[in-house]
Structure formats: structure tokens, C-alpha cells
Write an enzyme that holds these catalytic residues in place. Structure first.
Site, PDB file in Angstrom:
ATOM      1  N   ARG A 123       0.848  -1.190   0.000  1.00  0.00           N
ATOM      2  CA  ARG A 123       0.000   0.000   0.000  1.00  0.00           C
ATOM      3  C   ARG A 123       0.881   1.237   0.000  1.00  0.00           C
ATOM      4  NH1 ARG A 123      -2.216  -2.192   4.574  1.00  0.00           N
ATOM      5  NH2 ARG A 123      -1.400  -0.415   5.721  1.00  0.00           N
ATOM      6  N   CYS A 134       0.060  -8.669  13.100  1.00  0.00           N
ATOM      7  CA  CYS A 134      -0.093  -8.944  14.536  1.00  0.00           C
ATOM      8  C   CYS A 134      -0.921 -10.206  14.768  1.00  0.00           C
ATOM      9  CB  CYS A 134      -0.739  -7.750  15.241  1.00  0.00           C
ATOM     10  SG  CYS A 134       0.362  -6.332  15.387  1.00  0.00           S
ATOM     11  N   GLY A 135      -1.019 -11.047  13.745  1.00  0.00           N
ATOM     12  CA  GLY A 135      -1.685 -12.334  13.912  1.00  0.00           C
ATOM     13  C   GLY A 135      -3.190 -12.294  13.775  1.00  0.00           C
ATOM     14  N   LYS A 136      -3.700 -11.345  12.990  1.00  0.00           N
ATOM     15  CA  LYS A 136      -5.150 -11.189  12.870  1.00  0.00           C
ATOM     16  C   LYS A 136      -5.792 -12.405  12.190  1.00  0.00           C
ATOM     17  CE  LYS A 136      -6.592  -7.752  10.527  1.00  0.00           C
ATOM     18  NZ  LYS A 136      -6.786  -6.589   9.848  1.00  0.00           N
ATOM     19  N   ASN A 155      -4.495 -15.386  11.844  1.00  0.00           N
ATOM     20  CA  ASN A 155      -4.308 -16.557  12.718  1.00  0.00           C
ATOM     21  C   ASN A 155      -5.371 -16.599  13.816  1.00  0.00           C
ATOM     22  OD1 ASN A 155      -2.057 -17.138  11.225  1.00  0.00           O
ATOM     23  ND2 ASN A 155      -0.571 -16.538  12.776  1.00  0.00           N
ATOM     24  N   ASN A 177       5.674  -9.006   2.092  1.00  0.00           N
ATOM     25  CA  ASN A 177       4.245  -8.680   1.985  1.00  0.00           C
ATOM     26  C   ASN A 177       3.564  -9.493   0.878  1.00  0.00           C
ATOM     27  OD1 ASN A 177       2.026  -7.172   2.980  1.00  0.00           O
ATOM     28  ND2 ASN A 177       2.126  -5.809   1.214  1.00  0.00           N
ATOM     29  N   ALA A 178       4.147 -10.645   0.531  1.00  0.00           N
ATOM     30  CA  ALA A 178       3.522 -11.530  -0.453  1.00  0.00           C
ATOM     31  C   ALA A 178       2.136 -11.944   0.039  1.00  0.00           C
ATOM     32  CB  ALA A 178       4.384 -12.769  -0.662  1.00  0.00           C
ATOM     33  N   ARG A 193       1.496  -5.146  18.481  1.00  0.00           N
ATOM     34  CA  ARG A 193       2.741  -5.906  18.659  1.00  0.00           C
ATOM     35  C   ARG A 193       3.662  -5.080  19.555  1.00  0.00           C
ATOM     36  NH1 ARG A 193       5.958  -9.850  15.884  1.00  0.00           N
ATOM     37  NH2 ARG A 193       4.245 -10.308  14.456  1.00  0.00           N
TER      38      ARG A 193
END
Length: 606
Positions: free
Chosen positions: A80, A273-275, A277, A390-391, A423
Site C-alpha cells: 500500500r 499482529c496475527g489477525k 491466525n 508482503n507476499a 505488537r
């Protein structure tokens, strides 16, 4: 060959305003052809084949990755572009100090020049989309005009598109958000195309009052898939403020207890931050065996609206997952891996010799040879990453094994708790609950996280990211806080508000909390608090669990470790509060007085 059943140039809508707008944009952009998108499988297959022939897509091994494609972007078009993203409200004051602003008349004149002839030699796709289930009272409609078939094929996964959306538009019941996109790479007669056309000059522009989006120069992700951050957050946050609802950068999940009672939770985490997951959490075996289950409604965006009885209900306006690939694996997020196993699109990951994809963290063993995201040969001895940090994967949400039964319920799901989390290596404990709603707004408003590759900037630097909305709020952030505070007045039941931090480190720099599936232990305490089933101890920052309040089945985690993880260091917190002041000074003339009072109360409790 493109389409056997119909002429794609024939309009699929009878809406006079839409037809007039498309004709006007075609006159401006001067495309070689116009294609009205019907969203069919046949059309998608033909577009993917076109992209394969043009070198944009590589068809993956059908036996390993059925229905999947791989794309490499231009190395300059990978994230972005926040510094090129504008909120062009009529007044600079309305955009606020955290957004880039330009006078709308000046910006429109500049865009008209850039868009003049921008699609020469290309096809202009007219792509209708619904954010949210088609026909839902909580959904919104948009039409994206784009010269990128990559955008069309990704939007087919990320939103509901095609003929059924044109039918909704023809009813003329809802305002339609016009979205203009071009890669900014016109082709002269006989000029060869490139695999990833884009322009070094980029503009991502929002006009809040007229609900318009104009995007120039980028073919990547959120810059080009305009239903995502541009519409679902920046424009929708303006709609939500005006209409009395909330457009939030939040996941939505459901937690079912052993008695079969389900509680829905929304959570705001900044990028990396693991959103995803957390949205697809699998409880540890001992807790799952007790009968606890987690289901997924959405992993990124929530539209939240009070129903007729004053209960906040939420929908996931998207239809797919646009997730960060590196770090995603069968260990960290098996449900994401199952979701992306077929009918998915991978961008800027690495390619394996057998026609598969790979990224850092995907497997314990690194493949002996790969083609990296830049198209170069790669081995474990290489000094650069195989996949871009950022893949991304674009995967249908309907393929998620934990998809909630109500994930497409047109009336949404009731939200009982809101969780914030960044984080943070220090200061922030594992979990605490705020004393009340305004305290929760303060907590969300002052949330901080370390910067990541998802946003162009310095990796590792801590920045304030209020409600994880700093790059996505389409108006003044101070007014956004005020909108949150006002929302409570319309509610008969207020969601409880919590903060979590999975990333606290000890003196040796090691993470103190195991994270991943063990986050269920914290989530269970949150659900028990919402239901009034467990106690908590009062601390200066809010309510915290006792060691005995957490279910430690199957995890060797001592009370001493837990107490260290939950420590509230008063001196560190005073420094933290001083950090809040920096943001508040920026927003001072629009800052709600409640934020100042909450800060004073927090200082008093220290």
C-alpha cells in the site's frame, strides 16, 4: 477467445446513471474495448487464460494446487502506498492531520489529466460488486472500472460480483459507489505489453462527500482492489459516521462453549499482529476436547450496526481472504492453509520447480531450489528472501474449514466483546479488560504497534495506530473517536472491551507467551467475563485475570511466568501515557473531552 455466450461489450445494466457514467469514463480513458463483467466461471477462466498468455499469471500444478494461479508484481509495486493516499474532503479540517489532503478541485483536475487516454490499447472492465451479502440491508454496492484483468479475477474472490449485483443496482434502492482504477500504462498501436503494467506515479484518492474513489498507477492489492480498504474502510467510515454505524478494521469470530452457546467477538489488530491466525484459531487439544470451538466470520473488516433492539451486529463485507503469506503454515494457521489450497491467487511468493508455491515459514525444510518473487533463481544460500515479506494469497472465504454458519447472514452476528491488540515487546500485559466503554475507546485510541512491511515505512518502529484504523479512517481521527463514544448512546447492551498482547518479550528478547492456539486460553477468559462466569482483579489499567482463572490444561506455564507476563510497571506506563500525548496534541482541536478525562484518570491510578 473471450466469452462464447455473450458479447462482453453489451451493457448488463439498465441503470441510466450507471450507463451515463461508464460512457463518460470511456470517453475520458479511451479504451480499445469495454467488457461488462458478469462474474461467471466461464468468464473467469477466460480472463485467467488471458493473463497466462500475457505473462501475468502462471498456472500452478493442477494436481498440487487445483484452480490456482501465481503472479509476480513489478518490484516497485508491492505494498500500500500510504504517502500517495489522499482524503480529498471539501474541507482540509474534515480530513484531519493524519490523512493526506489536497483541494478536491485541484486533485480532480490532476486526475482528469492522468486518466485522459490512460486505457488506450487496453480493455476497460466494468465490475459491479457488493460489499456484504447481496441484498443484505447491511451491504453496500459499488462499481469498479479497471483496465486490469488481475483486479477482476482477484475481486471475484474478495467480493460478490457480476450479474446479480447489476440486478441490485437496477433496483435503484441504494447509492452506488463509483470506483475508477487504472494501472496508468496506455499502449500505443503495436506496443508490446509487460507482465505487470504500472506507473511510477501513483495516486489513491477518495472523495468522501461524493463517495468516489480514483486509483492511478498501481496494480497491487489494496491500491487496486478498491472494494477492500478504499471502499470498505475509508469511504465506508464516512458513510458509517453519517448513518450511525461503524466500519472497522476488525476480524469477527465466534466462540462456542461446551453447552453450545455461541458468543461473537470483533478484534482490531494492526498488520502482522496475527489477525488472520486469531480469526481461524484452533483451540489446544485439551480445550477442544472439552467442547470449545472457534468459527470464522471474517479476518480483516467488520461493518457493525445497531439492530432495532440496540444490539451491535456485524457482517464481514468481504467474500475472501487477502492474507500475508510469509509465516503462514500448517503449524501457525492450518485453517488458512486449507482455505488457500485451491481456487486461489498467489502474488509475490516463490515458485517451486514442480509448479507449486512456497514462502518463508511455510515448511520446516526449505526447498533446494526456487524461483524467487523477482523471477530469479533462488537457493537456501541466497541472501534475499524467496517471497516478498508482503507476499499475498487471495482465497475464497467459503473454503475456510472454520467458516461460521452465519458468516453470510444478511442481518449479521451479535457482537459481545471487542478486542484491541498490537505488537508490543514491553509494557503491555497479555490481557486486561477496561473498566467501561469510554475507557475502551481510550484504549483503542492509544493502541500502538511496531511497523511492518504491509505499510511502506521503517520496520520495527513503534507508532500509534488507533483502533488499527490510522491508514484507513476516511475523516478526522478526533471525530472518529467521538463517533465511537456516541455509538454507546444508541445501544441497549454495550460490548465489553479488552486489550491483548501476544508479543511481550523477556529480558533476553524471547517471547514470553506461546501464542497461536494457546491464545484460546485468553479468549476463553474473555468469553467467561462477557458471560459473568469468572472474577478478575482490579489493576490501575483495568481488570486482569488471576492465574487460576485461566485454563492451563496441557500447557506447562507457571504462576510466576504468568505474573511476569501480566506485570503493570507503573514507571513504564507513565512513559506510555506520555506517548499518548503526542497523538492527542496532533488531534487536539477535535479531541473529545472524554479522552482527556480518561487520560487524567489513568494517571491518577498510577
Amino acid at each position: 477467445m473471450l466469452m462464447t455466450m455473450r458479447n462482453p461489450a453489451t451493457p448488463l445494466s439498465k441503470n441510466k446513471n450507471l450507463l451515463k457514467w461508464v460512457a463518460k469514463m470511456a470517453a475520458l480513458c479511451k479504451p480499445a474495448a469495454i467488457h461488462w463483467v458478469d462474474g461467471s466461471q466461464e468468464e473467469n477462466d477466460a480472463l485467467c487464460q488471458l493473463l497466462v498468455e500475457g505473462g501475468t499469471y502462471t498456472k500452478l500444478n493442477e494436481n498440487l494446487w487445483p484452480g490456482c494461479y501465481y503472479a509476480q508484481s513489478d518490484p516497485s509495486d508491492v505494498v500500500r502506498v500510504e504517502d500517495r493516499t489522499y482524503i480529498c474532503s471539501l474541507s482540509k479540517d474534515n480530513a484531519g492531520p493524519t490523512n493526506n489532503w489536497e483541494e478536491p478541485f485541484v486533485m480532480r483536475r490532476r486526475l482528469k489529466k492522468l486518466f485522459n487516454g490512460c486505457m488506450m490499447g487496453r480493455t476497460m472492465y466494468v465490475l459491479p460488486f457488493s460489499m456484504g451479502p447481496v441484498g443484505s440491508p447491511m451491504s453496500q454496492l459499488g462499481v469498479e472500472i479497471t483496465d486490469s484483468a488481475y483486479v477482476v479475477t482477484n475481486m471475484r474472490i474478495m467480493a460478490r460480483i457480476g450479474s446479480r449485483v447489476f440486478e441490485e443496482i437496477d433496483k435503484d434502492d441504494k447509492r452506488v459507489v463509483p470506483c475508477m482504477h487504472t494501472v496508468g500504462a496506455p499502449l500505443e498501436d503495436g506496443q508490446a505489453d509487460v507482465a505487470w503494467p504500472c506507473n511510477k506515479e501513483k495516486y489513491i484518492v477518495h472523495f468522501p462527500e461524493t463517495r468516489e474513489i480514483w486509483s492511478y498507477g498501481s496494480g497491487y492489492g489494496g491500491n487496486a482492489l478498491l472494494g477492500k480498504k478504499c471502499f470498505a474502510l475509508r469511504i465506508a467510515s464516512n458513510m458509517a459516521r453519517d448513518e450511525g454505524w461503524m466500519a472497522e478494521h476488525m476480524l469477527i469470530l465466534g466462540v462456542e462453549d461446551p453447552a453450545g452457546d455461541k458468543t461473537y467477538v470483533a478484534a482490531a489488530f494492526p498488520s502482522a499482529c496475527g489477525k488472520t491466525n486469531f480469526a481461524m484459531l484452533i483451540p489446544p487439544a485439551p480445550i477442544a476436547e472439552q467442547g470449545w470451538k472457534v468459527t470464522t466470520v471474517g479476518d480483516d473488516i467488520a461493518w457493525i450496526k445497531p439492530d432495532g433492539s440496540g444490539i451491535l451486529r456485524a457482517i464481514n463485507p468481504e467474500a475472501g481472504f487477502f492474507g500475508v503469506a510469509p509465516g503462514t503454515s500448517d503449524k501457525t494457521n492450518p485453517n488458512a492453509m486449507k482455505s488457500l489450497a485451491k481456487n486461489s491467487i498467489f502474488t509475490n511468493v516463490a515458485l517451486t520447480p514442480e509448479g507449486g508455491v512456497w514462502w518463508e515459514g511455510m515448511t520446516d525444510e526449505t526447498p533446494a531450489e526456487l524461483t524467487d518473487w523477482r523471477g530469479n533463481p533462488w537457493t537456501p544460500a541466497s541472501t534475499t528472501p524467496a517471497a516478498h515479506p508482503n507476499a499475498r494469497f487471495t482465497a475464497p472465504a467459503s473454503q475456510c474449514p472454520t467458516a461460521d454458519d452465519a458468516w453470510e447472514d444478511p442481518s449479521g452476528v451479535p457482537i459481545s466483546a471487542i478486542i484491541f491488540g498490537g505488537r508490543r515487546a514491553t509494557t503491555m500485559p497479555l490481557v486486561y479488560q477496561t473498566f467501561n466503554w469510554s475507557g475502551g475507546v481510550y484504549m483503542g485510541a492509544t493502541m500502538g504497534s511496531e511497523m511492518t512491511a504491509a505499510a511502506a515505512g521503517t520496520i520495527g518502529k513503534v507508532r500509534r495506530d488507533p483502533m488499527a484504523m490510522l491508514p484507513f479512517c476516511g475523516y478526522h481521527m478526533g471525530d472518529y473517536f467521538r463517533h465511537w463514544i456516541k455509538m454507546q448512546r444508541t445501544l441497549s447492551a454495550t460490548p465489553r472491551v479488552f486489550n491483548v498482547n501476544w508479543f511481550r518479550k523477556d529480558e533476553d528478547g524471547k517471547c514470553m507467551w506461546p501464542g497461536f492456539s494457546d491464545n484460546m486460553r485468553v479468549l476463553r477468559w474473555i468469553i467467561d467475563r462477557v458471560k459473568g462466569r469468572t472474577a478478575a482483579k482490579e489493576t490501575p489499567i483495568g481488570w486482569q485475570p488471576h492465574y487460576k482463572d485461566i485454563d492451563w490444561s496441557g500447557l506447562d506455564f507457571s504462576e510466576e511466568q504468568f505474573n511476569e507476563l501480566q506485570t503493570v510497571d507503573r514507571q513504564a506506563w507513565l512513559r506510555e501515557i506520555m506517548g499518548h500525548e503526542e497523538l492527542f496534541l496532533t488531534l487536539h482541536d477535535h479531541l473529545p473531552k472524554e479522552m482527556v478525562y480518561e487520560r487524567e484518570l489513568l494517571i491518577c491510578r498510577m
